[in-house]
Design an enzyme around this catalytic site. Sequence first.
Site, PDB file in Angstrom:
ATOM      1  N   ARG A 120     -59.213  75.715  -0.906  1.00  0.00           N
ATOM      2  CA  ARG A 120     -59.724  75.309   0.394  1.00  0.00           C
ATOM      3  C   ARG A 120     -58.752  74.394   1.126  1.00  0.00           C
ATOM      4  NH1 ARG A 120     -64.749  75.545   0.808  1.00  0.00           N
ATOM      5  NH2 ARG A 120     -65.454  74.106  -0.796  1.00  0.00           N
ATOM      6  N   TYR A 121     -58.184  73.457   0.389  1.00  0.00           N
ATOM      7  CA  TYR A 121     -57.245  72.509   0.988  1.00  0.00           C
ATOM      8  C   TYR A 121     -55.828  73.020   0.758  1.00  0.00           C
ATOM      9  CZ  TYR A 121     -61.159  69.148   0.732  1.00  0.00           C
ATOM     10  OH  TYR A 121     -62.360  68.500   0.849  1.00  0.00           O
ATOM     11  N   ARG A 124     -54.117  71.784  -2.890  1.00  0.00           N
ATOM     12  CA  ARG A 124     -54.809  71.684  -4.173  1.00  0.00           C
ATOM     13  C   ARG A 124     -55.850  72.774  -4.348  1.00  0.00           C
ATOM     14  NH1 ARG A 124     -56.205  68.097  -0.403  1.00  0.00           N
ATOM     15  NH2 ARG A 124     -58.221  67.044  -0.360  1.00  0.00           N
ATOM     16  N   CYS A 133     -72.648  74.363 -18.998  1.00  0.00           N
ATOM     17  CA  CYS A 133     -72.623  72.902 -19.074  1.00  0.00           C
ATOM     18  C   CYS A 133     -73.400  72.461 -20.316  1.00  0.00           C
ATOM     19  CB  CYS A 133     -73.271  72.280 -17.849  1.00  0.00           C
ATOM     20  SG  CYS A 133     -72.342  72.528 -16.325  1.00  0.00           S
ATOM     21  N   CYS A 137     -77.926  69.860 -14.284  1.00  0.00           N
ATOM     22  CA  CYS A 137     -78.415  68.995 -13.211  1.00  0.00           C
ATOM     23  C   CYS A 137     -79.209  69.874 -12.255  1.00  0.00           C
ATOM     24  CB  CYS A 137     -77.251  68.375 -12.444  1.00  0.00           C
ATOM     25  SG  CYS A 137     -75.975  67.636 -13.478  1.00  0.00           S
ATOM     26  N   CYS A 140     -77.610  71.059  -8.926  1.00  0.00           N
ATOM     27  CA  CYS A 140     -76.230  71.560  -9.072  1.00  0.00           C
ATOM     28  C   CYS A 140     -75.750  72.299  -7.828  1.00  0.00           C
ATOM     29  CB  CYS A 140     -76.152  72.504 -10.267  1.00  0.00           C
ATOM     30  SG  CYS A 140     -74.512  73.255 -10.463  1.00  0.00           S
ATOM     31  N   ARG A 142     -73.366  74.267  -7.689  1.00  0.00           N
ATOM     32  CA  ARG A 142     -72.924  75.612  -8.050  1.00  0.00           C
ATOM     33  C   ARG A 142     -74.008  76.361  -8.823  1.00  0.00           C
ATOM     34  NH1 ARG A 142     -67.912  73.262  -9.242  1.00  0.00           N
ATOM     35  NH2 ARG A 142     -67.282  73.082  -7.078  1.00  0.00           N
ATOM     36  N   ASP A 301     -75.595  68.802  -1.264  1.00  0.00           N
ATOM     37  CA  ASP A 301     -75.240  70.069  -0.619  1.00  0.00           C
ATOM     38  C   ASP A 301     -76.504  70.875  -0.319  1.00  0.00           C
ATOM     39  OD1 ASP A 301     -72.483  69.592  -0.654  1.00  0.00           O
ATOM     40  OD2 ASP A 301     -72.346  70.246  -2.744  1.00  0.00           O
ATOM     41  N   ASP A 338     -69.831  67.177   2.152  1.00  0.00           N
ATOM     42  CA  ASP A 338     -68.993  68.363   2.007  1.00  0.00           C
ATOM     43  C   ASP A 338     -69.504  69.329   3.074  1.00  0.00           C
ATOM     44  OD1 ASP A 338     -66.942  69.834   0.870  1.00  0.00           O
ATOM     45  OD2 ASP A 338     -67.643  69.501  -1.184  1.00  0.00           O
ATOM     46  N   LYS A 345     -64.489  67.877   2.311  1.00  0.00           N
ATOM     47  CA  LYS A 345     -65.239  66.621   2.262  1.00  0.00           C
ATOM     48  C   LYS A 345     -64.895  65.746   3.463  1.00  0.00           C
ATOM     49  CE  LYS A 345     -64.938  66.752  -2.783  1.00  0.00           C
ATOM     50  NZ  LYS A 345     -64.268  68.064  -2.838  1.00  0.00           N
TER      51      LYS A 345
HETATM   52  C1  PLP Z   1     -63.612  68.444  -3.896  1.00  0.00           C
HETATM   53  C2  PLP Z   1     -62.654  69.530  -3.860  1.00  0.00           C
HETATM   54  C3  PLP Z   1     -61.289  69.288  -4.093  1.00  0.00           C
HETATM   55  C4  PLP Z   1     -60.746  67.914  -4.372  1.00  0.00           C
HETATM   56  O1  PLP Z   1     -60.904  67.065  -3.285  1.00  0.00           O
HETATM   57  P1  PLP Z   1     -60.351  65.573  -3.346  1.00  0.00           P
HETATM   58  O2  PLP Z   1     -60.829  64.936  -2.090  1.00  0.00           O
HETATM   59  O3  PLP Z   1     -58.856  65.662  -3.456  1.00  0.00           O
HETATM   60  O4  PLP Z   1     -60.937  64.931  -4.568  1.00  0.00           O
HETATM   61  C5  PLP Z   1     -60.433  70.359  -4.035  1.00  0.00           C
HETATM   62  N1  PLP Z   1     -60.872  71.602  -3.753  1.00  0.00           N
HETATM   63  C6  PLP Z   1     -62.170  71.863  -3.523  1.00  0.00           C
HETATM   64  C7  PLP Z   1     -62.584  73.246  -3.204  1.00  0.00           C
HETATM   65  C8  PLP Z   1     -63.104  70.834  -3.578  1.00  0.00           C
HETATM   66  O5  PLP Z   1     -64.403  71.100  -3.356  1.00  0.00           O
END
Ligand code: PLP
Length: 398
Positions: A120-121, A124, A133, A137, A140, A142, A301, A338, A345
């Site tokens: 998404r980002y 990362r 798990c 929870c 959850c 997911r 969420d 989120d 986020k």
């Molecule tokens: C939460 C999340 C991350 C990590 O986000 P940070 O703000 O760096 O902790 C990375 N990818 C996805 C899809 C996420 O939901």
Amino acid sequence: MSYHEDRAAWFEGQGLWQHIPEADWRDWTWQLQHRLTTAAQLEQYMTLTPEEKAGCEFASHKLSLAITPYFFNLIDRDDPDCPIRKQVIPRAGEMQLSAEEMLDSLGEDEHSPVPGLVHRYPDRVLFLVTDRCAAYCRYCTRSRLVSNAQHYDFHPSYEKSLEYIAAHPEVRDVLISGGDPLLLSDNKLDHLLGRLRAIPHVEFIRIGSRIPVFLPQRITPALCEVFRKHGPIWMSIHVNHPKEATRELKDACERLSFAGVPLGNQSVLLRGINDDADVMKALVHRLLRMRVRPYYIYQMDLITGGAHFKADVRQGIEIIRALRGHTTGYAVPQYVIDAPGGGGKVPINPEYLEKITDEEVIFRNYEGRRFSYPLKSTPVPDATSADIARPVGGGLER
Ligand SMILES: *Cc1c(COP(=O)(O)O)cnc(C)c1O
């Protein structure tokens, strides 16, 4: 609701399972094998409310019921409002769908270039390595795939995910999650971490896990050695309420810390569980004492059947306001939503800024007092170098 930290002991011991040999109790595979997974098993120890009974029946279609004996001990069996109980025992509210809810509320599946990898980002990825798990929870995020109660049939391909990461030099951060990655064997984790470390552009590796909270016995010296070997491996644990901060959790965090694993905590803001400034303050103080830095508080969420957990965002903001300035800065997490549909986020903060112009910034401090910080500099024409050491306006007298 109020919570007084001093009165809450750091729970430890075998509780309802005194008759079990200590070696079994401390064995994480024993804990997994003896999880409580049906209403009938719960009712051997407690009386379920009609709400809970209905929830338990529905659970097999939504998200499995499973509670480790260790975590079950933390439940107040006489209190239907127990904050631990509500996190893991299903309630009828799970059967109530609301119009704004979604199966995949963060649009993860759309952002998955290969199954189990969410990109998404820009820099990362989220690497989902299992759908299981130690305990489930009820809120959850997911739950569409976790525990496979909804027949999502999650089949991650580690090879395809590793190939994708290797082929994308912009990916410098890999977040391993699931399900709970610490359910993988030491060997599998060792292999996976080794493979990620071998990718030169992957500079940051972290694990998201609630195992230290549900199953602290899993944090064995051998597992810690795997993290030390591939370190630095960062870890986000998931503690929602100070009652979860037991001696066992503290010891598990210590083992991780001593193996060089920096620890953060993620909490979900949950109605009637931790949407209270006293509770959150007690929690973050306990986290610091366990070497854990509070990282995020998530707004719930919009998952299907989750409305009964949804706290008021204004209350979340007030919790942050009650922390910032009033306690150690390290203890203050970032409150985020989120973004529904998949925007990432987004920080939601109390407003301290009142006004910003070319001349000044007007803001308030944690006590509500107003301050101005000038943005324009006005040189003093006749000042000499001696005046610099003894400033003319507002400086310290020497
Ligand atoms: C939460 C999340 C991350 C990590 O986000 P940070 O703000 O760096 O902790 C990375 N990818 C996805 C899809 C996420 O939901």
